[in-house]
Enzyme design. Structure first.
Site, PDB file in Angstrom:
ATOM      1  N   SER A 154       0.524  -1.024  -0.082  1.00 48.48           N
ATOM      2  CA  SER A 154      -0.121  -0.540  -0.076  1.00 48.48           C
ATOM      3  C   SER A 154       0.780   1.407   0.046  1.00 48.48           C
ATOM      4  CB  SER A 154      -0.885   0.100   1.000  1.00 48.48           C
ATOM      5  OG  SER A 154      -1.714   1.199   0.962  1.00 48.48           O
ATOM      6  N   GLU A 261      -1.587  -2.390  -8.444  1.00 52.00           N
ATOM      7  CA  GLU A 261      -2.770  -2.896  -7.305  1.00 52.00           C
ATOM      8  C   GLU A 261      -3.394  -1.234  -7.116  1.00 52.00           C
ATOM      9  OE1 GLU A 261      -3.552  -2.808  -3.834  1.00 52.00           O
ATOM     10  OE2 GLU A 261      -1.252  -1.598  -3.610  1.00 52.00           O
ATOM     11  N   HIS A 329      -4.921  -5.859  -1.422  1.00 54.56           N
ATOM     12  CA  HIS A 329      -5.477  -5.379  -0.701  1.00 54.56           C
ATOM     13  C   HIS A 329      -6.186  -5.893  -0.442  1.00 54.56           C
ATOM     14  CE1 HIS A 329      -3.681  -1.086  -0.934  1.00 54.56           C
ATOM     15  NE2 HIS A 329      -3.939  -0.643   0.413  1.00 54.56           N
TER      16      HIS A 329
END
Length: 359
Positions: A154, A261, A329
């Site tokens: 992230s 992502e 995630h």
């Protein structure tokens, strides 16, 4: 944590060259680092030691923090359950609104873990927001002298790519400490960081038992463009990769396999960020693209689908492009070594690690 609406302000990046960053933390300490941000002469990464039971893992929060202290202690227990001792960062329990304490405090903890000879690896407690703010405060020379496994995803994407670019040390996009590892995540973590297997596939969908009238739905592989490509891996969260463009900390995209992502980003935002990478000439430089999961995307209303956006933005690049590997995630996560040589097969929909990634 959602990336959406968290990147309103960006790092005021210094120019390439030797730059000094000096900021006082709330604790009264000072971070003062003079570092040459120019890329290492060789593209080949420096390898950290493979993880072994009994090692000491430094636990840091370079972005946001957990909401409650007990969540931090939970993360420490997760690390201990993997067979490690835990050393907490001096500022691990600090909080400043959406940040895990002042910038200098978070940078101080991070630098201290790489300088500490008793710390063998560094795990990030969570992502959230804030890592680009501390990039000028990191001691890349010290990181280069002391290669250690750095694990997170992230918002940690900014750290992973900046450290590979500025120090040459391989980093690892994978689970954070503040999560329980599924059986799949544990197996992927072990084959990359504990056993150092190679060649080995990365992010293949978990096993699914098909039956009449029942086939895999959640973890399907979409093959946008076929062919094969070899290159070193860069990437992670799309929002963070877009935020690094034009700064001294963006990785070199030439001949790389780019993996991306995101979470909580509707298609138009994904389109905007991919378009930024395209307009900056980054997508045209890569050898191949791997899209992981784009979870919790709001597709209500008059909008393109995520699939449409990904396909359109990569049309005409002439490189293999696949979507759906276990990157993102999600509960079942692989570990992707930033800087490792890999092979992408756009026809088979596979990503295979070719390099040794731990010493």
């Amino acid at each position: 944590m959602h990336r959406r609406n968290l990147m309103k302000s960006l790092l005021a990046a210094p120019l390439l060259g030797a730059v000094s960053a000096s900021v006082s933390a709330r604790t009264g300490s000072t971070v003062s680092v003079t570092t040459d941000y120019s890329a290492p002469a060789s593209d080949a990464p420096l390898l950290p030691r493979r993880l072994e039971p009994g090692m000491t893992v430094g636990l840091v929060t370079p972005a946001s923090n957990a909401w409650e202290d007990e969540d931090i202690r939970f993360a420490g227990d997760v690390v201990k359950s993997l067979g490690f001792r835990v050393k907490e960062g001096a500022n691990l329990y600090q909080r400043t609104q959406y940040l895990a304490g002042p910038d200098a405090a978070r940078a101080q903890d991070f630098n201290a873990m790489f300088a500490d000879p008793d710390v063998d690896a560094v795990f990030c407690l969570r992502g959230g927001y804030g890592t680009p703010r501390i990039l000028p405060m990191l001691d890349y020379d010290n990181i280069r002298r002391n290669p250690k496994v750095l694990l997170g995803y992230s918002d940690i994407t900014a750290l992973l790519n900046a450290i590979y670019r500025c120090s040459g040390v391989m980093t690892f996009h994978g689970p954070i400490a503040a999560q329980n590892f599924t059986d799949y995540t544990l197996a992927e973590y072990q084959k990359v960081l504990v056993h150092g297997e190679r060649p080995v596939p990365l992010g293949a969908p978990p096993a699914f038992e098909s039956a009449p009238g029942r086939v895999e739905r959640e973890n399907r592989i979409t093959r946008f463009a076929g062919g094969r490509a070899r290159g070193r891996l860069i990437g992670g969260n799309l929002t963070l990769m877009a935020s690094l463009v034009g700064t001294p900390f963006e990785p070199d995209y030439r001949d790389k396999i780019l993996f991306l992502e995101d979470v909580g980003e509707p298609p138009y935002r994904v389109d905007r960020m991919l378009t930024q990478l395209w307009l900056a000439g980054k997508l045209q430089q890569v050898a191949g693209i791997v899209f992981g999961k784009f979870t919790e995307a709001d597709t209500d209303g008059n909008t393109f689908s995520i699939e449409h956006v990904l396909r359109e933005r990569c049309a005409g690049l002439g490189v293999p492009v696949v979507r759906g590997l276990m990157i993102g995630h999600i509960d079942d996560q692989t570990v992707v070594p930033v800087g490792a040589m890999a092979e992408l097969d756009g026809d088979a929909g596979t990503l295979v690690l070719r390099d040794r990634v731990v010493a």
